[in-house]
Every structure is written in structure tokens, then in C-alpha cells.
Design an enzyme around this catalytic site. Structure first.
Site, PDB file in Angstrom:
ATOM      1  N   LYS A 147      52.192  44.853  60.854  1.00 34.89           N
ATOM      2  CA  LYS A 147      53.373  44.643  61.766  1.00 34.89           C
ATOM      3  C   LYS A 147      54.674  43.665  61.205  1.00 34.89           C
ATOM      4  O   LYS A 147      55.679  44.308  61.769  1.00 34.89           O
ATOM      5  CB  LYS A 147      52.439  43.811  62.874  1.00 34.89           C
ATOM      6  CG  LYS A 147      51.436  44.847  63.779  1.00 34.89           C
ATOM      7  CD  LYS A 147      50.402  43.991  64.060  1.00 34.89           C
ATOM      8  CE  LYS A 147      49.420  44.241  64.595  1.00 34.89           C
ATOM      9  NZ  LYS A 147      48.655  43.813  65.587  1.00 34.89           N
ATOM     10  N   GLN A 160      47.019  38.064  67.858  1.00 35.85           N
ATOM     11  CA  GLN A 160      46.003  38.991  67.061  1.00 35.85           C
ATOM     12  C   GLN A 160      45.230  38.763  67.528  1.00 35.85           C
ATOM     13  O   GLN A 160      44.343  37.066  67.317  1.00 35.85           O
ATOM     14  CB  GLN A 160      46.385  38.832  65.215  1.00 35.85           C
ATOM     15  CG  GLN A 160      45.687  40.004  65.056  1.00 35.85           C
ATOM     16  CD  GLN A 160      45.852  41.058  64.767  1.00 35.85           C
ATOM     17  OE1 GLN A 160      46.321  41.649  65.208  1.00 35.85           O
ATOM     18  NE2 GLN A 160      44.907  42.571  64.824  1.00 35.85           N
ATOM     19  N   ASP A 202      51.483  43.103  73.971  1.00 36.22           N
ATOM     20  CA  ASP A 202      50.675  44.244  73.355  1.00 36.22           C
ATOM     21  C   ASP A 202      50.523  44.738  74.747  1.00 36.22           C
ATOM     22  O   ASP A 202      49.593  45.790  75.395  1.00 36.22           O
ATOM     23  CB  ASP A 202      49.976  42.918  73.042  1.00 36.22           C
ATOM     24  CG  ASP A 202      49.275  43.540  72.020  1.00 36.22           C
ATOM     25  OD1 ASP A 202      49.518  44.748  71.181  1.00 36.22           O
ATOM     26  OD2 ASP A 202      48.625  42.605  71.301  1.00 36.22           O
TER      27      ASP A 202
END
Ligand code: NAP
Length: 295
Positions: A54, A98, A121
Site C-alpha cells: 500500500k 490493517q 477503507d
């Protein structure tokens, strides 16, 4: 019929190429550099690889990237304090924590603590709700990537019978809601299957578009699909190691048999996986534009 392979690697690359000039223009016209903060509280090698990828993708596109790797015994309080700081940081437009988090940290509390405007997200309940009512700021990255794979492979979505196998909050439920909306790139009739479904083959055999996210290696076989189906295989299963110690991956769909009946199918790896990171970049740019009143 041998299926067309829908390459997520190629489509993701195409989207990133489209994004580059947009990012450059934001910098040139508005002195605006989208900023992404990633937060990792894990020693899991796979999570470290995901976060690294990422960060690398963000930097390659001209997105400012900040990585926060915390020790695995970090307290929830300390993590929440970092999120509070990132929520207030003007250079940061998107925050990604994460998952999974260590067991001593309450994931729900952590996801709720991210400012919904920075929730790239798309997991905060505010963003989940906005998606449900068809007014999303951010679509969650994996389902967003799936929709793009369908659109960019020329798949007819409007009016299609879509069957989703799996109802997780990160894949199954959101992709069902995305494709259900009365919108372009959607407007499908959607059925969602799960472990409580009585006769799964009855449903999968009806599908014009079959999306599988179960985490069960090769569970969908040729006898479960109809001729001409478009298959999106979300599963990533590690089924062994090569002599060099590299993981051998497979999806939730038995690619070898299903591709003989399908019109088009995504491979694993190289299907949905590359799309997820790219859609995170799209969301980060959108977050920066929203913050600057440009979207
Ligand atoms: P999850 O949270 O474990 O959910 C799995 C879902 O599949 C559940 O709803 C479960 O039903 C259903 N299911 C499991 N076995 C089934 C069966 N035999 N028949 C019908 N339904 C079944 O998984 P997830 O997070 O959605 O992930 C699914 C897969 O996608 C995993 O392999 C994961 O690694 C992969 N993934 C890939 C990406 C990517 O970027 N490529 C992103 C996310 C996930 P119940 O609800 O009834 O238990």
C-alpha cells in the site's frame, strides 16, 4: 467455451494510470497532495507485505504516505491516541488500520474511532450506512474493485442475476449492496448465499454473475455453474509452498474446471487482489478532494 481471463493486474494498472494525472493536477492547481496513513499492529508477515504494498503504491502515484508500525503488545488506548492524532493531522486525508488486530484490541472500537471522512477503507458505520442508502463517500476497497472488474470487462450488470457466496462485512454484504443500487454499474438482482443456505447449487446455477468470497479453496466447481457465467473469485487461500518457499495460492473457485463453462473469470492471484490496493488509492484521492471542497 474457454473463459476470457479478467486480469485484475491489467485493470488495476489502467486505473492507476488514470489516477496519476489527477494527482499531479491537484498538486499543480491547488497545492494539494493526498495523504494516507497506514497503521499496523501485527508481526504477521502477510499483513506486513500488504501494508508495504500500500505504501509503495501510494508513493509511486505521488500520494504522501505515512507508516505507523506499532509493537504487537501496543495497548488499545495507545492505538486510539494515535488515531486521534491522525484524525486531526491536516496532511493526512485517509487512515487505514490493517486488519486483523491483536486479540486484546477491540476492532469495533478502533474502526469507530477513525473520522468517517478519513475512513478510506469504508468500514465505519457512517460509511456503511451511506453505502446502504446509495450515497457513499467511499466504497470499501475490495467490493469497489470487484465492481470495476465487472464494468471494465464489459460485463452486463444491469438486470443480471448476481449471486454472492459469502456475507462478510468486508466483501459479501457490501458488494451485494453496491450491485443492488439503482445506478449505473449496478441495478442487478442480487442473491446472497452463506452457510445457512439450503441448496447453494440451486442459486449458483442461476447466476449470470457469480461472486465468491468464502475462504474455502476451490469450493465452487463446474457442476455448480451455468454456461456463460462471469465469475469473480475473491478467495485467497495458501495451499502449500514452492521449493523456493513461496506460497502457492488458489481461489475459492476451481478455475481449471469452471473456466471451461464460464464466459469470463478472474484468476488467483492477479484478479481481485491487485484491485483492492488501487481502490484504496482512489479513495484517498477522493478524501483529499472532499477535505478541500473539490468533490
Ligand atoms: P469471512 O469473513 O471468513 O466470511 C466468509 C463467508 O463465506 C461467510 O459469510 C461464510 O458464511 C461464507 N461461507 C464459508 N463457507 C461457506 C460454504 N461452504 N458455503 C457457503 N458459504 C460459506 O471471509 P472474507 O473476509 O469475506 O474473505 C473471503 C475470502 O476472500 C478469503 O479467502 C479472503 O482471504 C479473501 N479476501 C480477499 C481480498 C482481496 O483483496 N483479494 C480481500 C478480502 C478477502 P457464514 O456467514 O454463514 O459463516
Amino acid at each position: 467455451m474457454t473463459a476470457q481471463i479478467i486480469s485484475g493486474t491489467e485493470i488495476a494498472k489502467q486505473i492507476r494510470e488514470e489516477l496519476k494525472p489527477e494527482i499531479a493536477a491537484l498538486k499543480e492547481k491547488y497545492d494539494l497532495v493526498p495523504g494516507l496513513a497506514t497503521v499496523l499492529v501485527s508481526e504477521d508477515p502477510a499483513s506486513q507485505v500488504y501494508v508495504g504494498a500500500k505504501e509503495k503504491t501510494a508513493l509511486a502515484l505521488g500520494i504522501y504516505s505515512e507508516r505507523h508500525d506499532l509493537p504487537v503488545d501496543t495497548s488499545e488506548e495507545k492505538l486510539l491516541a494515535l488515531l486521534d492524532k491522525l484524525n486531526k493531522a491536516t496532511k493526512i486525508h485517509g487512515i487505514l488500520v490493517q486488519l486483523p488486530l491483536p486479540k486484546h484490541i477491540n476492532m469495533t472500537r478502533v474502526l469507530y474511532a477513525i473520522d468517517p471522512r478519513k475512513d478510506v477503507d469504508g468500514f465505519h458505520p457512517v460509511n456503511v450506512g451511506k453505502l446502504m442508502i446509495g450515497e457513499p463517500d467511499y466504497l470499501p476497497c475490495t467490493p469497489y474493485g470487484i465492481q470495476q472488474l465487472l464494468i471494465r470487462s464489459g460485463t452486463q450488470i444491469s438486470g443480471a442475476e448476481v449471486v454472492v457466496v459469502g456475507r462478510s462485512n468486508i466483501v459479501g454484504k457490501p458488494i451485494a449492496h453496491i450491485l443492488l443500487q439503482k445506478k449505473e454499474g449496478a441495478n442487478a438482482t442480487v442473491t446472497v448465499c452463506h452457510t445457512g443456505t439450503r441448496d447453494m447449487t440451486f442459486h449458483t446455477k442461476r447466476a449470470d454473475i457469480l461472486i465468491v468470497a468464502t475462504g474455502k479453496p476451490k469450493a465452487i466447481t463446474a457442476d455448480m455453474v451455468k454456461e456463460g457465467v462471469v465469475v469473480i473469485d475473491v478467495g485467497v487461500n495458501r495451499i502449500g509452498k514452492t521449493a523456493e518457499g513461496k506460497a502457492i495460492l488458489c481461489g475459492d473457485v476451481d478455475l481449471e474446471s469452471v473456466k471451461e463453462k464460464a464466459k469470463a473469470i478472474t484468476p488467483v492471484p492477479g484478479g481481485v487482489g491487485p484491485m483492492t490496493i488501487t481502490m484504496l488509492m482512489i479513495n484517498t484521492v477522493k478524501a483529499a478532494k472532499l477535505a478541500a471542497g473539490l468533490a
